[in-house]
Motif scaffolding. Structure first.
Motif, mmCIF file in Angstrom:
data_model
loop_
_atom_site.group_PDB
_atom_site.id
_atom_site.type_symbol
_atom_site.label_atom_id
_atom_site.label_comp_id
_atom_site.label_asym_id
_atom_site.label_seq_id
_atom_site.Cartn_x
_atom_site.Cartn_y
_atom_site.Cartn_z
ATOM 1 N N SER A 185 -5.681 2.230 -7.660
ATOM 2 C CA SER A 185 -6.178 0.628 -7.421
ATOM 3 C C SER A 185 -6.373 -0.037 -8.835
ATOM 4 O O SER A 185 -7.140 0.465 -9.824
ATOM 5 C CB SER A 185 -6.812 0.096 -6.855
ATOM 6 N N ARG A 205 -12.572 1.376 -7.761
ATOM 7 C CA ARG A 205 -10.972 1.500 -7.894
ATOM 8 C C ARG A 205 -10.901 2.601 -6.663
ATOM 9 O O ARG A 205 -11.579 3.852 -6.165
ATOM 10 C CB ARG A 205 -10.119 2.072 -9.030
ATOM 11 N N PRO A 212 2.794 3.221 -4.471
ATOM 12 C CA PRO A 212 2.914 1.787 -3.770
ATOM 13 C C PRO A 212 4.208 0.745 -4.564
ATOM 14 O O PRO A 212 4.508 0.714 -4.992
ATOM 15 C CB PRO A 212 1.351 1.409 -4.739
ATOM 16 N N GLU A 266 -6.558 -3.186 -3.559
ATOM 17 C CA GLU A 266 -5.119 -3.505 -1.999
ATOM 18 C C GLU A 266 -4.357 -4.232 -3.603
ATOM 19 O O GLU A 266 -2.561 -4.778 -3.186
ATOM 20 C CB GLU A 266 -5.285 -4.584 -1.710
ATOM 21 N N THR A 267 -4.457 -3.577 -5.266
ATOM 22 C CA THR A 267 -2.969 -4.557 -5.943
ATOM 23 C C THR A 267 -3.056 -2.937 -6.581
ATOM 24 O O THR A 267 -4.028 -2.129 -7.319
ATOM 25 C CB THR A 267 -4.203 -5.231 -6.573
ATOM 26 N N TRP A 268 -2.476 -2.312 -6.785
ATOM 27 C CA TRP A 268 -1.595 -1.560 -7.685
ATOM 28 C C TRP A 268 -0.845 -1.649 -8.837
ATOM 29 O O TRP A 268 0.274 -2.197 -9.332
ATOM 30 C CB TRP A 268 -0.892 -0.602 -6.424
ATOM 31 N N MET A 301 1.028 -1.580 0.013
ATOM 32 C CA MET A 301 0.098 -0.063 -0.121
ATOM 33 C C MET A 301 0.644 1.398 0.085
ATOM 34 O O MET A 301 1.515 1.154 0.384
ATOM 35 C CB MET A 301 -0.976 0.324 0.898
#
Length: 202
Positions: free
Chosen positions: A147, A122, A132, A153-155, A108
């Protein structure tokens, strides 16, 4: 403040002010509509969750008193979480559950503000001190990171944009209105009506 300035030339005592009780241990109240939580407030080392009527809902440990200044509810495939930014830009985004459990997900960013894209869900980080993990951007007060859609939690490496870098201003907040995301600087604002990819893959 025990005054109201609602008419030109009129200074009067604020209605119902005498009914309020001061609380010197709580700081940074933040309104949020999320499950049974109506607003958050911080102490030096915790986040307190309250119902819209003021009843205590839960307490979670936090690194400092700045974590209730920018909170963003967002759902995943399995649960609904409240993501919290550290306004002082010193700690990474935290995740809060409805059971008052706070955690620090991997990868993060460290940012002052959070938002959300209303059309594709997002999580949006703005005014970023640490990018990130895996991102191709460079930390900046003018940087906005998105994101992946539906996965806060995925960037993605290229999911970012710089908003007038070099203008001497940092991002000062975000807001959602209808189907648009607004990002503010001191003297200007930017509107995101959706997400797309430019010629460089950003």
């Amino acid at each position: 403040m025990d005054i109201a300035l609602d008419r030109p030339g009129l200074l009067r005592t604020r209605d119902k002010f005498s009914s309020l009780v001061a609380n010197t241990t709580l700081t940074s109240p933040y309104l949020v509509s999320w499950g049974t939580t109506g607003f958050l407030a911080c102490t030096a080392a915790s986040i307190k969750m309250y119902s819209p009527g003021g009843a205590a809902v839960g307490t979670a440990v936090a690194p400092n008193q700045y974590y209730s200044w920018s909170a963003q509810p967002i759902g995943t495939a399995s649960a609904s979480y409240l993501y919290l930014a550290d306004y002082s830009n010193a700690n990474a985004v935290r995740r809060l559950t409805t059971a008052a459990v706070i955690s620090a997900p991997a990868n993060m960013p460290v940012c002052a503000y959070l938002g959300r894209t209303p059309t594709d869900n997002r999580l949006v980080a703005a005014n970023i001190a640490t990018i990130p993990t895996g991102a191709s951007s460079t930390a900046s007060g003018s940087l906005v990171h998105f994101s992946d859609a539906g996965t806060p939690e995925t960037w993605g490496a290229n999911n970012w944009v710089l908003l007038d870098p070099g203008d001497g201003e940092s991002i000062t907040g975000t807001a959602v209105w209808g189907n648009e995301l607004y990002v503010f600087k001191k003297t200007k604002y930017f509107i995101f009506s959706g997400t797309s990819t430019d010629s460089s893959g950003n």
